[in-house]
Scaffold this active site. Structure first.
Site, PDB file in Angstrom:
ATOM      1  N   ASP A 131       0.830  -1.197   0.000  1.00 28.99           N
ATOM      2  CA  ASP A 131       0.000   0.000   0.000  1.00 28.99           C
ATOM      3  C   ASP A 131       0.877   1.264   0.000  1.00 28.99           C
ATOM      4  OD1 ASP A 131      -2.693   1.182   0.406  1.00 28.99           O
ATOM      5  OD2 ASP A 131      -1.820   1.910   2.274  1.00 28.99           O
ATOM      6  N   GLU A 167       1.668  -0.011  -4.764  1.00 30.13           N
ATOM      7  CA  GLU A 167       0.628   0.946  -5.112  1.00 30.13           C
ATOM      8  C   GLU A 167       1.281   2.321  -5.182  1.00 30.13           C
ATOM      9  OE1 GLU A 167      -3.398   3.147  -3.512  1.00 30.13           O
ATOM     10  OE2 GLU A 167      -1.695   2.766  -2.212  1.00 30.13           O
TER      11      GLU A 167
END
Ligand code: CA
Length: 622
Positions: free
Chosen positions: A336, A365
């Site tokens: 993330d 990400e």
């Protein structure tokens, strides 16, 4: 059996102990040891164990175990923490190690650390790669396989299915029961939004505010159930990708009440939010003020920013990811908010994982819509500042953004299908364009069906493109049954429950009978194309050749020396297009016929091709 006088003195003792703890005279103890187990035979033989307990730093740890030695003991600002570097010899045997914590030669307390044997072939496991297609699931919202774990006594948020931001009860068991459903659709990998504990008082369902890095949220299942899910997936040829978050933890993380060091997290006199301007990290002209705010500011009020420049924090997180890979058998990690933490620390992390698991894969990400800015973050990009992330796979946000607009627009110099062409034309920036993960949506973006204005034909065009373009396709649960929602308005709108996932649901879209004809059309189309891709080397690994869109038709090829698939996308809403293919002769002259893979229709003359309005042809050339 205790006699009466002994009983009384025992009770008195217990009372005294209680009182002394009430008045703060707590005895030295070990509340947590993380990790509490490790494996023999890693390339890096040292594991750094974090021990948490009242005044533990006033003791000296000792152990006697063949092949295991304490190399270093680190104490920090807070006396309730000790960090112990254990060196594990390759010849050590599995077993339980007792660590004794001593003061002036006396044992004050002990803790057990477990030494385990690695499974055969663990280091050589394949990560997800170009051969795969990924199905993204928000676990709280997919299927409730165990209503009995919806409510866990002592956890802060209770189940409430009528609250869009509440916990709805979906769990690992619900996913396990539907592995074959996912597999039949043609997917070969599952990415779950974080399953680690999120014991936050509100909106804890999404998983991005972790409160215990070593524990699966019990409302989703136990650590053991997660391992069983990964095993069950692997036995059916499905790889598991675990979502991890290093940038921040949850504000209710247990260590927030008693931080090891002041700099464990980035702290400010008052709440300071990140500016989310990721360009400051690669921008040669960025000010320190802006850069620091990007990387040290908090992601949200409930998400304290962890300081990975502190080596103890970084070690903790590196080991945590290795622990989950080894314990549960992961074949991938999705990281993330990848560009937000210290970038050098992140590169150290990637290198360490790849050292232990050379064929593993991680996707970052990196929510950046500009390929030049995104390329900074990919392995081996010749960055001016010398930075190398060592990370091969990134989320292809530029392509996602192009996809969200391309099928809604007519043809212009840089609109409509030209958007797709132009994004691919920027691939010269990437050293590994085939390792990008391609997607139209995820748990943060609007639902496809929403931004395609509830148009089934646009959905099918997007499917054809996503499954045939270079890269690793990723799909978001529920769009195969046209789940809808404006993600920019509300995250809850794009994270709804899968119909049929809960006992008593009126509709069960997991079965063909539970799907409307529109849903079936899209579902079956996706299934066809994915299952074709699953067995097509050329769609997985082939090179790309594309031609500038003309007359609202985009034509590209995936090919090897003697094999090719031709893809034609007609973006016109109403008109069939007849395409004279002489423009493509540099590749097409090798082939005389083909088969459209979704219909099985044989094409014996390739010189002109008719494509119905707003649709795709995927032709295997022969
Ligand atoms: Ca449940």
């Amino acid at each position: 059996m205790l006699n009466n006088s002994k009983k009384i003195s025992f009770l008195l003792m217990a009372l005294l102990l209680n009182w002394s703890s009430l008045f703060g005279a707590r005895s030295i103890n070990v509340e947590r040891i993380e990790p509490s187990s490790w494996w023999i035979g890693f390339k890096e033989p040292v594991v750094q164990v974090m021990v948490y307990g009242h005044q533990i730093a006033t003791t000296r740890p000792e152990l006697k175990y063949p092949g295991v030695a304490i190399r270093r003991v680190i104490s920090v600002d807070n006396p309730n923490y000790l960090f112990i570097d254990l060196e594990i010899d390759k010849k050590a045997q599995p077993g339980q190690i007792q660590i004794a914590f001593k003061q002036s030669g006396k044992v004050r307390t002990t803790a057990i650390f477990e030494l385990l044997e690695r499974t055969q072939g663990s280091a050589e496991r394949d990560g997800f790669n170009q051969s795969d297609a990924i199905y993204l699931i928000m676990p709280d919202r997919f299927a409730n396989g165990k209503p009995e774990n919806d409510m866990i006594p002592g956890m802060k948020e209770k189940p409430n299915r009528s609250e869009p931001y509440g916990r709805h009860g979906g769990d690992l068991e619900g996913i396990r029961k539907n592995i074959d459903f996912i597999k039949d659709l043609g997917f070969t990998s599952i990415w779950l939004n974080p399953v680690q504990e999120n014991d936050q008082p509100q909106a804890s369902y999404h998983g991005y505010a972790i409160t215990d890095f070593y524990r699966i949220d019990r409302r989703l299942g136990t650590n053991q159930e997660f391992k069983e899910l990964v095993d069950a997936c692997r036995s059916r040829g499905i790889k598991m990708i675990m979502d991890m978050v290093f940038n921040h933890c949850g504000s209710e993380h247990w260590w927030m009440k008693d931080l090891p060091t002041h700099d464990w997290i980035n702290q400010f006199p008052e709440f300071t939010r990140s500016n989310y301007r990721l360009s400051t990290v690669s921008d040669p002209y960025a000010s320190k003020a802006d850069f620091e705010l990007t990387t040290r500011g908090w992601f949200d009020t409930t998400m304290p920013d962890m300081n990975l420049q502190n080596e103890l924090v970084l070690n903790y997180l590196i080991q945590n990811s290795i622990w989950w890979i080894e314990y549960s058998g992961l074949q991938g990690i999705r990281m993330d908010t990848y560009p937000y933490p210290d970038k050098d620390a992140m590169a150290v992390w990637v290198k360490r994982i790849m050292k232990e698991y050379p064929k593993f894969n991680i996707v970052g990400e990196s929510w950046i819509s500009n390929p030049a800015k995104l390329a900074y973050w990919q392995k081996d990009f010749p960055n001016k500042d010398g930075y190398n992330s060592y990370l091969k796979s990134l989320m292809d946000f530029p392509l996602a953004e192009a996809m969200s607009q391309a099928f809604n627009e007519g043809e212009g110099w840089s609109s409509g299908l030209m958007r797709l062409y132009d994004v691919l034309a920027d691939d010269h920036l990437y050293r590994y364009p085939m390792d990008l993960v391609v997607f139209a949506e995820n748990h943060d973006l609007g639902r496809m069906f929403h931004f395609y204005n509830n148009d089934v034909n646009k959905m099918k065009l997007a499917i054809a493109f996503l499954c045939t373009v270079r890269g690793i396709p990723q799909w978001y649960y529920g769009s195969e049954i046209l789940m809808d929602g404006n993600g920019y308005e509300s995250h809850a709108a794009i994270r709804k429950d899968y119909p049929g996932g809960w006992p008593g649901d009126a509709i069960n879209a997991f079965t063909a009978e539970g799907r409307t004809s529109d849903q079936s059309e899209v579902f079956n189309y996706l299934k066809k194309v994915l299952n074709y891709r699953k067995n097509s080397d050329v769609l997985q690994y082939g090179k790309t050749l594309h031609f500038i869109p003309q007359n609202e038709v985009y034509v590209y090829f995936r090919y090897f020396d003697d094999e090719a698939v031709m893809i034609l996308l007609n973006n016109n809403d109403e008109q069939e297009r007849e395409v004279n293919t002489s423009r493509f002769s540099e590749i097409l002259s090798k082939y005389s016929k083909g088969v459209e893979v979704t219909t099985g229709q044989r094409i014996s003359n390739l010189s002109t091709l008719k494509i119905p309005a707003k649709s795709a042809l995927i032709i295997e050339l022969r």
